[in-house]
Design a protein around this motif. Structure first.
Motif, short mmCIF file in Angstrom:
data_model
loop_
_atom_site.label_atom_id
_atom_site.label_comp_id
_atom_site.label_asym_id
_atom_site.label_seq_id
_atom_site.Cartn_x
_atom_site.Cartn_y
_atom_site.Cartn_z
N ASN A 10 0.81 -1.24 0.08
CA ASN A 10 -0.23 -0.09 0.10
C ASN A 10 0.83 1.11 -0.02
OD1 ASN A 10 -1.56 2.18 0.67
ND2 ASN A 10 -3.17 1.03 1.74
N PHE A 11 1.13 1.91 -1.10
CA PHE A 11 1.76 2.99 -1.23
C PHE A 11 1.57 4.07 -0.38
CE2 PHE A 11 2.72 0.46 -5.07
CZ PHE A 11 3.92 0.14 -5.00
N ASP A 12 0.12 4.38 -0.24
CA ASP A 12 -0.14 5.59 0.57
C ASP A 12 0.44 5.42 2.00
OD1 ASP A 12 -1.76 6.60 -1.37
OD2 ASP A 12 -3.50 5.58 -0.88
N VAL A 13 0.05 3.96 2.50
CA VAL A 13 1.03 3.84 3.99
C VAL A 13 2.52 4.21 3.91
CG1 VAL A 13 1.44 2.08 5.57
CG2 VAL A 13 -0.85 2.29 4.46
N MET A 14 2.88 3.62 2.82
CA MET A 14 4.51 3.75 2.69
C MET A 14 4.91 5.42 2.70
SD MET A 14 6.07 1.07 -0.31
CE MET A 14 5.30 -0.69 0.05
N ARG A 15 4.06 6.08 1.97
CA ARG A 15 4.36 7.42 1.71
C ARG A 15 4.17 8.14 3.10
NH1 ARG A 15 0.56 9.18 -1.52
NH2 ARG A 15 1.37 7.66 -3.21
N GLU A 16 3.12 7.88 3.75
CA GLU A 16 2.55 8.76 4.84
C GLU A 16 3.70 8.16 6.29
OE1 GLU A 16 -1.50 7.66 5.66
OE2 GLU A 16 -1.83 8.19 3.61
N HIS A 17 4.23 7.14 6.05
CA HIS A 17 5.17 6.83 7.39
C HIS A 17 6.68 6.53 6.74
CE1 HIS A 17 1.76 5.98 10.00
NE2 HIS A 17 1.00 5.38 8.83
N PHE A 18 6.78 7.12 5.76
CA PHE A 18 8.26 7.19 5.17
C PHE A 18 9.37 7.55 6.22
CE2 PHE A 18 11.97 8.54 2.55
CZ PHE A 18 12.05 7.24 1.70
N GLY A 19 8.95 8.90 6.54
CA GLY A 19 9.92 9.45 7.59
C GLY A 19 10.36 8.66 8.84
N GLU A 20 8.93 8.10 9.39
CA GLU A 20 9.21 7.34 10.50
C GLU A 20 10.07 6.35 10.40
OE1 GLU A 20 5.23 6.32 12.53
OE2 GLU A 20 4.94 7.95 10.94
N VAL A 21 9.83 5.43 9.36
CA VAL A 21 10.70 4.29 9.16
C VAL A 21 12.07 4.66 8.79
CG1 VAL A 21 10.75 2.26 7.59
CG2 VAL A 21 8.65 3.00 8.16
N LEU A 22 12.18 5.82 7.97
CA LEU A 22 13.65 6.04 7.53
C LEU A 22 14.25 6.67 8.91
CD1 LEU A 22 15.57 6.81 5.48
CD2 LEU A 22 14.90 9.18 5.44
N GLU A 202 -1.18 0.35 14.13
CA GLU A 202 -1.83 1.41 13.93
C GLU A 202 -2.82 1.29 12.79
OE1 GLU A 202 0.36 4.86 14.22
OE2 GLU A 202 -1.20 6.05 12.78
N ARG A 203 -2.35 1.13 11.64
CA ARG A 203 -2.90 0.98 10.44
C ARG A 203 -3.44 -0.33 9.83
NH1 ARG A 203 -1.71 5.79 7.19
NH2 ARG A 203 -2.87 4.87 5.62
N LEU A 204 -3.22 -1.33 10.87
CA LEU A 204 -3.32 -2.89 10.36
C LEU A 204 -2.76 -2.89 8.98
CD1 LEU A 204 -7.00 -3.16 11.87
CD2 LEU A 204 -4.88 -3.85 12.58
N ASN A 205 -1.56 -2.60 8.71
CA ASN A 205 -1.28 -2.93 7.22
C ASN A 205 0.10 -2.94 7.38
OD1 ASN A 205 0.03 -1.61 4.75
ND2 ASN A 205 -2.17 -1.77 4.03
N SER A 206 0.84 -3.95 6.70
CA SER A 206 2.34 -4.35 6.58
C SER A 206 3.11 -3.58 5.69
CB SER A 206 2.36 -5.81 6.33
OG SER A 206 1.54 -6.45 7.23
N SER A 207 2.84 -2.62 5.19
CA SER A 207 3.39 -2.01 4.08
C SER A 207 4.83 -1.42 4.59
CB SER A 207 2.83 -0.83 3.01
OG SER A 207 1.71 -1.60 2.50
N SER A 208 4.80 -0.90 5.75
CA SER A 208 5.83 -0.33 6.37
C SER A 208 6.91 -1.44 6.36
CB SER A 208 5.57 0.31 7.89
OG SER A 208 4.76 -0.61 8.66
N LEU A 209 6.56 -2.48 6.67
CA LEU A 209 7.52 -3.55 6.75
C LEU A 209 8.43 -3.79 5.48
CD1 LEU A 209 5.95 -6.38 9.16
CD2 LEU A 209 8.21 -5.20 9.53
N THR A 210 7.46 -3.76 4.43
CA THR A 210 7.97 -3.92 3.13
C THR A 210 8.85 -2.68 2.98
OG1 THR A 210 5.86 -4.87 2.68
CG2 THR A 210 7.41 -4.14 0.65
N LEU A 211 8.55 -1.41 3.40
CA LEU A 211 9.36 -0.45 3.06
C LEU A 211 10.76 -0.63 3.72
CD1 LEU A 211 9.65 2.51 2.14
CD2 LEU A 211 8.64 3.38 4.24
N THR A 212 10.65 -1.27 5.04
CA THR A 212 11.89 -1.47 5.71
C THR A 212 12.92 -2.39 4.93
OG1 THR A 212 10.80 -1.00 7.84
CG2 THR A 212 12.84 -2.49 7.87
N ALA A 213 12.03 -3.58 4.33
CA ALA A 213 12.70 -4.51 3.67
C ALA A 213 13.59 -3.68 2.37
CB ALA A 213 12.03 -5.51 3.08
N ILE A 214 12.64 -2.71 1.89
CA ILE A 214 13.52 -2.13 0.64
C ILE A 214 14.67 -1.32 1.16
CG2 ILE A 214 12.82 -0.05 -1.00
CD1 ILE A 214 9.95 -1.21 -1.30
#
Lengths: 247, 250
Positions: A10-22, A202-214
């Protein structure tokens, strides 16, 4: 299928939490940087202890080998948990060692670094050892016959040659170390995996993990290519210089 | 200068040296011949304690170098410094330090072990390399040199420690035939300058010409020894005759 895709990409989730994950990922890099420097130093020290000559120093060799074997065998996660759970209660240690906040980093940061250094010190000791043992025996003998002590011979002759043989395997260890920094999430260091899991709940969505993997892939893939290059170069040196190696 | 009495060395159950007696006078050149596995190299390695003997005495300048704490066990002996600073060794495989230049190979030990100043060590190293005919190779790395040149660097490197005795362990055996002469010439010169030398070699011609004594070893013992004219021309022992027959017959 689209449900799966939405859960992990989910690219929206990735975009919105990009900063935190980074920011979390930068924490991984920082743990890595500190642990890598210390582990490489500890590894060399252990490798040198293991190479000490003579019968009298056998106890030191024995203890060193026991250390290396033990910490290569125990899962890092257990070490991390034991250090963070045990060190604060070692009452003979001063407060700032039991609960370290050096350089403005929280105590889980240092517990994690300590665990990784202890374990990767053992692993890198084995890599150094391979390099040291790949230096022909005649080098040590020549140095000793010129009056150098074992330590001088190691320092000026054997180790400088040994370390040129190990960049590729050492880089592999460092890649593992970088990935294993995520384990420190278990003691609540806000690194990328922990941050991602917070986003997940929080979002019930795993895309942040994908982002970390990337993030990890982006950093590590080029390193893996460097390893290939180093191995190819080493290979070339061996084939081309074979007559020199023998002579 | 050097005196060996009843020197024994074993590796596990294999006894490599079975009681060696040998006297080497100052300025003498002793050539040691013998088939491979006869213990010649081990004998040299005993003398500079790379392989400390289990039994016997080795007297260097009348000091017994096998006594003292840790001696004979492969451990540090208090005599190591005494020995290694008086005994130089040149190896079959050269064993130059590949990560250092030719000059650095020669200056390393004087700087690190004797604490010589860098300038002084370089000056002396340069002079030594000139002496072995390699003044133009100072800043080269060893791998760029021919085997003969490498071996001459190794000789200069050993000489830089100002040894009283030089040990040569089959120093021409790894060389192409056309490179042997340049190394032997260097050794010849060294002998003529009065260096005490123990030379393990298969070069019978060199032994005959330069040697003051020839020692023939087989099976861990000295079978025969004496002036080259005797041992090489009129050997008494059957084993010596057989060996020389095989070597000279090529």
């Amino acid at each position: 299928m689209s449900q799966f895709f939405n859960q992990y990409f989910n690219f929206d989730v990735m975009r919105e939490h990009f900063g935190e994950v980074l920011v979390g990922f930068l924490q991984n890099l920082l743990v890595f940087a500190v642990a890598a420097v210390l582990a490489l130093a500890l590894g060399l020290f252990l490798a040198l202890l293991r190479q000490l000559p003579g019968r009298k120093l056998m106890p030191i060799r024995f203890v060193t080998i026991a250390y290396i074997d033990f910490f290569r065998a125990v899962p890092i996660l257990i070490i991390i948990l034991m250090i963070s759970g045990g060190v604060p209660f070692l009452s003979f240690l001063p407060q700032e060692v039991r609960i370290p906040h050096w350089f403005g980093r929280p105590d889980p940061f240092w517990y994690g670094v300590a665990a990784l250094v202890i374990v990767y010190g053992a692993f890198s000791a084995e890599v150094y050892r391979a390099g040291i043992e790949a230096v022909p025996r005649g080098q040590m003998e020549a140095a000793r016959s010129l009056g150098m002590s074992h330590f001088q011979a190691m320092r000026h002759v054997v180790v400088p040659q040994g370390v040129t043989k190990i960049p590729a395997p050492m880089l592999n260890e460092l890649i593992s170390l970088l990935k294993d920094t995520t384990l420190v999430s278990v003691i609540a260091l806000s690194e990328s995996v922990l941050v991602s899991r917070e986003v997940l709940s929080e979002r019930l969505n795993s895309s942040s993990l994908t982002l970390t993997a990337i993030f990890f892939v982006i950093i590590i893939l080029p390193l893996a290519r460097v390893v290939d290059k180093l191995i190819a170069r080493q290979q070339l040196k061996v084939t081309r210089g074979s007559h020199i190696e023998v002579a | 200068m050097l005196k060996l009495r009843g020197v024994r060395k074993r590796f596990g159950s294999l006894e490599v040296l079975k009681g060696i007696d040998l006297d080497v006078g100052k300025g003498e050149v002793v050539c040691i011949l013998g088939p491979s596995g006869s213990g010649k190299s081990t004998l040299l390695r005993c003398i500079n304690l790379l392989e400390p003997p289990e039994e016997g005495e080795i007297l260097l300048e009348s000091q017994d170098i096998c006594r003292g704490p840790g001696s004979g066990t492969g451990e540090q002996s208090w005599n190591l410094d005494f020995v290694r600073q008086r005994v130089g060794m040149v190896f079959q495989q050269f064993n130059l330090f590949p990560h250092r230049t030719v000059l650095e190979n020669v200056t390393m030990a004087p700087e690190k072990v004797l604490g010589r100043a860098k300038g002084e060590a370089r000056e002396k190293g340069t002079a030594l390399l000139e002496r072995v005919g390699l003044a133009d190779k100072l800043s080269q790395y060893p791998e760029r040199l021919s085997g003969g040149q490498q071996q001459r660097v190794a000789i200069a490197r050993a000489l830089a420690m100002e040894p009283r005795v030089m040990l040569f362990d089959e120093v021409t055996s790894a060389l192409d035939p056309e490179l042997v002469k340049e190394v032997l010439d260097t050794m010849r010169e060294l002998a003529s300058e009065g260096m005490t030398m123990l030379v393990v070699t298969h070069e019978i011609g060199f032994a005959r010409e330069v040697g003051d004594q020839v020692v023939f070893m087989d099976g861990g013992v000295i079978v025969e020894q004496g002036p080259p004219a005797e041992v090489l021309e009129r050997p008494r022992e059957e084993r010596t005759k057989r060996f020389l027959g095989l070597v000279l017959d090529r």
